[in-house]
Write a protein that holds these residues in place. Structure first.
Motif, PDB file in Angstrom:
ATOM      1  N   VAL A  91      20.504   4.861  75.079  1.00 44.26           N
ATOM      2  CA  VAL A  91      21.377   5.558  74.137  1.00 44.26           C
ATOM      3  C   VAL A  91      20.502   6.373  73.191  1.00 44.26           C
ATOM      4  O   VAL A  91      19.365   6.024  72.928  1.00 44.26           O
ATOM      5  CB  VAL A  91      22.306   4.611  73.345  1.00 44.26           C
ATOM      6  N   MET A  92      21.083   7.468  72.698  1.00 42.30           N
ATOM      7  CA  MET A  92      20.288   8.390  71.894  1.00 42.30           C
ATOM      8  C   MET A  92      20.830   8.437  70.475  1.00 42.30           C
ATOM      9  O   MET A  92      21.261   9.478  69.990  1.00 42.30           O
ATOM     10  CB  MET A  92      20.323   9.764  72.561  1.00 42.30           C
ATOM     11  N   ARG A  93      20.863   7.272  69.853  1.00 45.63           N
ATOM     12  CA  ARG A  93      21.398   7.172  68.492  1.00 45.63           C
ATOM     13  C   ARG A  93      21.096   5.797  67.924  1.00 45.63           C
ATOM     14  O   ARG A  93      20.815   4.857  68.683  1.00 45.63           O
ATOM     15  CB  ARG A  93      22.910   7.385  68.514  1.00 45.63           C
TER      16      ARG A  93
ATOM     17  N   GLY B  78      29.721  14.269  75.017  1.00 43.33           N
ATOM     18  CA  GLY B  78      28.285  14.211  74.715  1.00 43.33           C
ATOM     19  C   GLY B  78      27.781  12.848  75.143  1.00 43.33           C
ATOM     20  O   GLY B  78      27.108  12.149  74.406  1.00 43.33           O
ATOM     21  N   CYS B  79      28.110  12.489  76.410  1.00 43.89           N
ATOM     22  CA  CYS B  79      27.898  11.111  76.885  1.00 43.89           C
ATOM     23  C   CYS B  79      26.436  10.798  77.197  1.00 43.89           C
ATOM     24  O   CYS B  79      26.089   9.636  77.421  1.00 43.89           O
ATOM     25  CB  CYS B  79      28.747  10.837  78.116  1.00 43.89           C
ATOM     26  N   GLY B  80      25.560  11.820  77.235  1.00 43.27           N
ATOM     27  CA  GLY B  80      24.149  11.573  77.556  1.00 43.27           C
ATOM     28  C   GLY B  80      24.024  10.862  78.890  1.00 43.27           C
ATOM     29  O   GLY B  80      24.581  11.299  79.905  1.00 43.27           O
TER      30      GLY B  80
ATOM     31  N   ASP C 241      28.977  16.241  79.254  1.00 43.19           N
ATOM     32  CA  ASP C 241      27.734  16.558  78.550  1.00 43.19           C
ATOM     33  C   ASP C 241      27.241  17.917  79.036  1.00 43.19           C
ATOM     34  O   ASP C 241      27.491  18.315  80.170  1.00 43.19           O
ATOM     35  CB  ASP C 241      26.657  15.493  78.798  1.00 43.19           C
TER      36      ASP C 241
ATOM     37  N   SER D 287      24.086  18.626  79.298  1.00 39.22           N
ATOM     38  CA  SER D 287      22.790  18.462  79.963  1.00 39.22           C
ATOM     39  C   SER D 287      22.923  17.909  81.381  1.00 39.22           C
ATOM     40  O   SER D 287      23.319  16.760  81.575  1.00 39.22           O
ATOM     41  CB  SER D 287      21.894  17.527  79.131  1.00 39.22           C
TER      42      SER D 287
ATOM     43  N   LEU E 188      20.572  14.807  81.927  1.00 40.13           N
ATOM     44  CA  LEU E 188      21.061  13.505  81.447  1.00 40.13           C
ATOM     45  C   LEU E 188      22.198  12.992  82.334  1.00 40.13           C
ATOM     46  O   LEU E 188      22.285  11.801  82.620  1.00 40.13           O
ATOM     47  CB  LEU E 188      21.513  13.613  79.985  1.00 40.13           C
TER      48      LEU E 188
ATOM     49  N   GLY F 153      29.253  20.566  81.050  1.00 39.93           N
ATOM     50  CA  GLY F 153      29.797  21.743  80.391  1.00 39.93           C
ATOM     51  C   GLY F 153      29.699  21.645  78.888  1.00 39.93           C
ATOM     52  O   GLY F 153      29.300  20.610  78.335  1.00 39.93           O
ATOM     53  N   ASP F 154      30.078  22.732  78.262  1.00 41.03           N
ATOM     54  CA  ASP F 154      30.050  22.838  76.808  1.00 41.03           C
ATOM     55  C   ASP F 154      31.424  22.429  76.282  1.00 41.03           C
ATOM     56  O   ASP F 154      32.440  22.994  76.689  1.00 41.03           O
ATOM     57  CB  ASP F 154      29.743  24.303  76.435  1.00 41.03           C
TER      58      ASP F 154
ATOM     59  N   GLU G 287      29.806   9.576  69.908  1.00 42.72           N
ATOM     60  CA  GLU G 287      28.704   8.798  69.344  1.00 42.72           C
ATOM     61  C   GLU G 287      27.544   9.729  69.016  1.00 42.72           C
ATOM     62  O   GLU G 287      26.867  10.251  69.900  1.00 42.72           O
ATOM     63  CB  GLU G 287      28.297   7.702  70.321  1.00 42.72           C
TER      64      GLU G 287
ATOM     65  N   ILE H 284      26.994  17.221  65.344  1.00 41.21           N
ATOM     66  CA  ILE H 284      26.426  18.331  66.121  1.00 41.21           C
ATOM     67  C   ILE H 284      27.514  19.387  66.378  1.00 41.21           C
ATOM     68  O   ILE H 284      27.294  20.579  66.235  1.00 41.21           O
ATOM     69  CB  ILE H 284      25.863  17.819  67.473  1.00 41.21           C
ATOM     70  N   PHE H 285      28.715  18.916  66.751  1.00 43.88           N
ATOM     71  CA  PHE H 285      29.784  19.840  67.133  1.00 43.88           C
ATOM     72  C   PHE H 285      30.532  20.418  65.930  1.00 43.88           C
ATOM     73  O   PHE H 285      31.210  21.425  66.049  1.00 43.88           O
ATOM     74  CB  PHE H 285      30.797  19.142  68.046  1.00 43.88           C
TER      75      PHE H 285
END
Ligand SMILES: C[S@@+](CC[C@H](N)C(=O)[O-])C[C@H]1O[C@@H](n2cnc3c(N)ncnc32)[C@H](O)[C@@H]1O
Length: 223
Positions: A17-19, A45-47, A67, A69, A72, A88-89, A106, A111-112
């Motif tokens: 996880v990135m948080r 933004g599920c990474g 996501d 990316s 990821l 996608g964005d 999360e 960011i959004f």
């Protein structure tokens, strides 16, 4: 160009996880939501998809991840789990309305931009559906003008005060169900990692964090 979230230090972190807070925090908040078996859960933004795997394993949910990316998402795809993953964005993707029982945000609302993402979530949620949010926040407002000068599109640059977040929620016609402070999780969070990946100098990052008494919250809202 490598996105700031594709750094190996994030991807290879414990739990992937990135948080701050890791999967323990997600588990605690999912337990408050109590999603039903076969509930449709979307992580925006599920990474690497770690929270979605948890929702599937613990509750038997149908899981959907979005996501930007590809790197990821490929990592998420390599895990033994049944997913629908979309690259996608979030700002341009046409997702079906009134479709989801639960949406996870999360460490991405900052960011959004809260108003944009909360109103998107309201559109995507079924009536009575829940929104689970965890993010950084400012526990005092003095330093916010300086924070806004940091690199755009980073979680720290978009932080808000609790009262602003609650106002944004209300403006998007979402009802607050649960809110709790989890700032203690920041103690175990390597600021060095955050500063390196967001390309914000360590000194600048620490000064910025102190100027707003940086905190972390978990919140659940309902449509
Ligand atoms: C701080 S990370 C959080 C990842 C994940 N939610 C977690 O907690 O581990 C932010 C994520 O948002 C994704 N992201 C950034 N901008 C995006 C956009 N415009 N649309 C979709 N995803 C985006 C990044 O690729 C990254 O995976």
């Amino acid at each position: 160009m490598q996105s700031m979230y594709e750094y190996a230090v994030w991807r290879d972190s414990q739990d992937e996880v990135m948080r701050p807070g890791g999967l323990d925090l997600t588990r605690e908040l999912l337990d408050v939501c109590e999603p039903k078996e076969n509930a449709h859960v979307l992580d925006i933004g599920c990474g690497c998809g770690a929270s979605l795997r948890l929702a599937q394993q613990r509750y038997g949910c149908y899981i959907f991840g979005l996501d930007i990316s590809r790197q990821l998402l490929l990592r998420a795809k390599n895990r033994p789990s049944v997913y629908s993953l979309i690259q996608g964005d979030v700002n341009t993707l046409p997702l079906a309305e009134n479709k989801f029982d639960l949406i996870l945000l999360e460490c991405v609302a900052t960011i959004f931009g809260e108003e944009t993402i909360f109103s998107t979530c309201r559109r995507l949620l079924k009536p009575g559906g829940k929104l689970l949010v965890t993010d950084l926040y400012a526990r005092k407002g003095d330093g916010l003008p300086e924070i806004r000068k940091l690199r755009k599109g980073t979680c720290i640059q978009g932080i808000e005060l609790k009262e602003t977040t609650l106002r944004n929620l209300e403006a998007c016609r979402l009802k607050l169900f649960h809110w709790a402070d989890y700032s203690a999780v920041l103690k175990n969070f390597p600021m060095k990692t955050l500063s390196a990946s967001l390309q914000i100098g360590m000194f600048e990052m620490v000064m910025a964090a102190n100027s707003v008494n940086l905190g972390y919250y978990g919140m659940i809202a309902e449509k």
